[in-house]
Design a protein around this motif. Structure first.
Motif, PDB file in Angstrom:
ATOM      1  N   ASP A 157       0.594  -8.066  12.265  1.00  0.00           N
ATOM      2  CA  ASP A 157       0.741  -7.115  11.168  1.00  0.00           C
ATOM      3  C   ASP A 157       2.217  -6.962  10.810  1.00  0.00           C
ATOM      4  O   ASP A 157       2.995  -6.353  11.549  1.00  0.00           O
ATOM      5  CB  ASP A 157       0.140  -5.767  11.576  1.00  0.00           C
ATOM      6  CG  ASP A 157      -0.111  -4.873  10.376  1.00  0.00           C
ATOM      7  OD1 ASP A 157       0.576  -5.061   9.354  1.00  0.00           O
ATOM      8  OD2 ASP A 157      -0.979  -3.995  10.454  1.00  0.00           O
ATOM      9  N   SER A 226      -0.624  -3.944   1.915  1.00  0.00           N
ATOM     10  CA  SER A 226      -1.237  -4.476   3.136  1.00  0.00           C
ATOM     11  C   SER A 226      -0.284  -5.303   3.988  1.00  0.00           C
ATOM     12  O   SER A 226      -0.571  -5.539   5.167  1.00  0.00           O
ATOM     13  CB  SER A 226      -2.466  -5.325   2.778  1.00  0.00           C
ATOM     14  OG  SER A 226      -2.096  -6.393   1.923  1.00  0.00           O
ATOM     15  N   ASN A 227       0.839  -5.737   3.423  1.00  0.00           N
ATOM     16  CA  ASN A 227       1.736  -6.613   4.174  1.00  0.00           C
ATOM     17  C   ASN A 227       3.124  -6.056   4.433  1.00  0.00           C
ATOM     18  O   ASN A 227       3.803  -6.509   5.360  1.00  0.00           O
ATOM     19  CB  ASN A 227       1.890  -7.954   3.449  1.00  0.00           C
ATOM     20  CG  ASN A 227       0.618  -8.772   3.450  1.00  0.00           C
ATOM     21  OD1 ASN A 227      -0.270  -8.552   4.262  1.00  0.00           O
ATOM     22  ND2 ASN A 227       0.515  -9.697   2.524  1.00  0.00           N
ATOM     23  N   ALA A 233       1.772   1.497   7.613  1.00  0.00           N
ATOM     24  CA  ALA A 233       1.832   1.142   9.040  1.00  0.00           C
ATOM     25  C   ALA A 233       1.873   2.393   9.899  1.00  0.00           C
ATOM     26  O   ALA A 233       1.241   2.461  10.957  1.00  0.00           O
ATOM     27  CB  ALA A 233       3.069   0.281   9.307  1.00  0.00           C
ATOM     28  N   ASN A 236      -1.474   3.871   9.908  1.00  0.00           N
ATOM     29  CA  ASN A 236      -2.353   3.032  10.715  1.00  0.00           C
ATOM     30  C   ASN A 236      -2.312   3.441  12.182  1.00  0.00           C
ATOM     31  O   ASN A 236      -3.344   3.461  12.869  1.00  0.00           O
ATOM     32  CB  ASN A 236      -1.945   1.565  10.553  1.00  0.00           C
ATOM     33  CG  ASN A 236      -2.580   0.644  11.579  1.00  0.00           C
ATOM     34  OD1 ASN A 236      -2.087   0.515  12.695  1.00  0.00           O
ATOM     35  ND2 ASN A 236      -3.658   0.012  11.194  1.00  0.00           N
ATOM     36  N   ARG A 284      -8.078  -6.625   8.807  1.00  0.00           N
ATOM     37  CA  ARG A 284      -7.651  -5.296   9.193  1.00  0.00           C
ATOM     38  C   ARG A 284      -8.777  -4.591   9.952  1.00  0.00           C
ATOM     39  O   ARG A 284      -9.945  -4.967   9.855  1.00  0.00           O
ATOM     40  CB  ARG A 284      -7.272  -4.463   7.958  1.00  0.00           C
ATOM     41  CG  ARG A 284      -6.068  -5.014   7.191  1.00  0.00           C
ATOM     42  CD  ARG A 284      -4.770  -4.735   7.931  1.00  0.00           C
ATOM     43  NE  ARG A 284      -3.615  -5.284   7.219  1.00  0.00           N
ATOM     44  CZ  ARG A 284      -3.005  -6.399   7.524  1.00  0.00           C
ATOM     45  NH1 ARG A 284      -3.448  -7.128   8.544  1.00  0.00           N
ATOM     46  NH2 ARG A 284      -1.958  -6.825   6.848  1.00  0.00           N
ATOM     47  N   ASP A 288      -7.280   1.105   9.148  1.00  0.00           N
ATOM     48  CA  ASP A 288      -6.719   0.988   7.809  1.00  0.00           C
ATOM     49  C   ASP A 288      -7.688   1.433   6.723  1.00  0.00           C
ATOM     50  O   ASP A 288      -7.403   1.246   5.536  1.00  0.00           O
ATOM     51  CB  ASP A 288      -6.289  -0.455   7.537  1.00  0.00           C
ATOM     52  CG  ASP A 288      -4.931  -0.775   8.125  1.00  0.00           C
ATOM     53  OD1 ASP A 288      -3.979  -0.038   7.833  1.00  0.00           O
ATOM     54  OD2 ASP A 288      -4.826  -1.751   8.891  1.00  0.00           O
TER      55      ASP A 288
END
Length: 334
Positions: A157, A226-227, A233, A236, A284, A288
């Motif tokens: 990730d 998402s990246n 993050a 998450n 994921r 998420d």
């Protein structure tokens, strides 16, 4: 049924877009009118205010001080993430609105190509699982089906690496560096510089630089949320402990477990790249989940719900496919 599912999905998507637009327009109007309640990077009214969790954490790292206001903001945001997961991303975040605009101007050919590409990859996972279940039923060794396979969630990730870099740079330079390039803050900054340019003739280099930086982050850097997004993050890390409003599959209604029919429409509809039917193959995890309800709306048999509290692990459960259905599996996979 496909048309009804599409219409229902459209209504939910429209509702989320409307909620995000109302929040954005309301805060922007207050910002340009001089009666602002702040922005999504930090808002409040009178004695109540709430800071962005990444900004609050960065401020304390930069000052090497425990700031009560920042600590309270972190605790409140953590509680909200525990309750609603990453709902902020799909219901409120302005980058979601920018993605909607980008999708609107995307050609129909490109849309179909992207949809078909995702459909092909996810269908392959579904068929592999069903074939594995039949092999396991026939007496093959454990590991024939995906339930016994190790969990695969794609590449490392990258968002957590960005988060670590953002916090490290804050400690090195003595101020929250990421706040300078945060797309949420840049979105409202763009509104402000454009308003000042047209209303007061106050045109500065920021009128070009700020929107350009926002475009680079959200258009050039594909899949920012998402990246790259360190805020997602951070959410998450907390969201993995959330057990409320999490999508759950009723195996008695699911086409794959009740009828051994390859489906995976829930995975195709998920904007967060989660495969709740086959979580071991998704990019994921449920940490998420943005509570967008796309999977609920896309399910043709209404097998997916989002209960207030989930007492067991969300997604698929270990089930035994009935013998008559298992015997009929081969033609349905062809």
């Amino acid at each position: 049924m496909a048309e009804k599912t599409k219409e229902k999905k459209l209504r939910t998507r429209t509702l989320r877009t409307a909620v995000g637009a109302v929040v954005f327009v309301g805060l922007s109007a207050g910002l340009v009118a001089g009666v602002s309640a702040g922005t999504l990077s930090g808002f409040g009214w009178d004695t109540f205010s709430l800071l962005c969790p990444l900004g609050a954490l960065g401020t304390m790292i930069a000052t090497k001080t425990m700031i009560p206001h920042a600590v309270v903001s972190l605790l409140i945001v953590a509680a909200l993430v525990l309750l609603f997961g990453r709902a902020f991303c799909s219901w409120v975040c302005p980058t979601m609105l920018i993605d909607r605009v980008r999708d609107f101007f995307r050609s129909p050919v490109k849309r179909r190509a992207l949809a078909e590409q995702k459909n092909t990859a996810i269908k392959a996972v579904s068929k592999q699982e069903l074939e594995g279940l039949k092999a396991a039923k026939a007496g093959h060794t454990c590991g024939a089906c995906g339930k016994c396979q190790p969990v695969h969630h794609g590449k490392l990730d990258s968002r957590h690496a960005v988060l670590g870099g953002a916090l490290l740079s804050t400690a090195v330079f003595g101020f929250p560096v990421f706040c300078l390039v945060c797309p949420v803050g840049l979105t409202f900054a763009t509104v402000l510089v454009v308003w000042r340019a047209f209303a007061h003739g106050d045109a500065t280099i920021g009128l070009v630089l700020i929107p350009a930086l926002l475009i680079v982050e959200l258009v050039v850097l594909r899949k920012w949320c998402s990246n790259f997004c360190p805020l997602s993050a951070l959410m998450n890390l907390v969201g993995r402990f959330s057990r409320t409003f999490v999508p759950v599959i009723d195996d008695e209604k699911c086409l794959e477990t009740a009828h051994a029919t390859s489906c995976s429409r829930c995975a195709e509809a998920c904007e967060a790249d989660i495969n709740i039917r086959h979580p071991e193959f998704g990019l994921r995890t449920m940490a998420d989940c943005t509570r967008c309800r796309n999977c609920v709306d896309a399910c043709p048999t209404k097998a997916i719900t989002m209960p207030v509290f989930v007492g067991k692990k969300a997604g698929k459960t270990v089930v035994e496919i009935p013998e008559p259905v298992m015997d009929d599996l081969e033609p349905k996979l062809d």
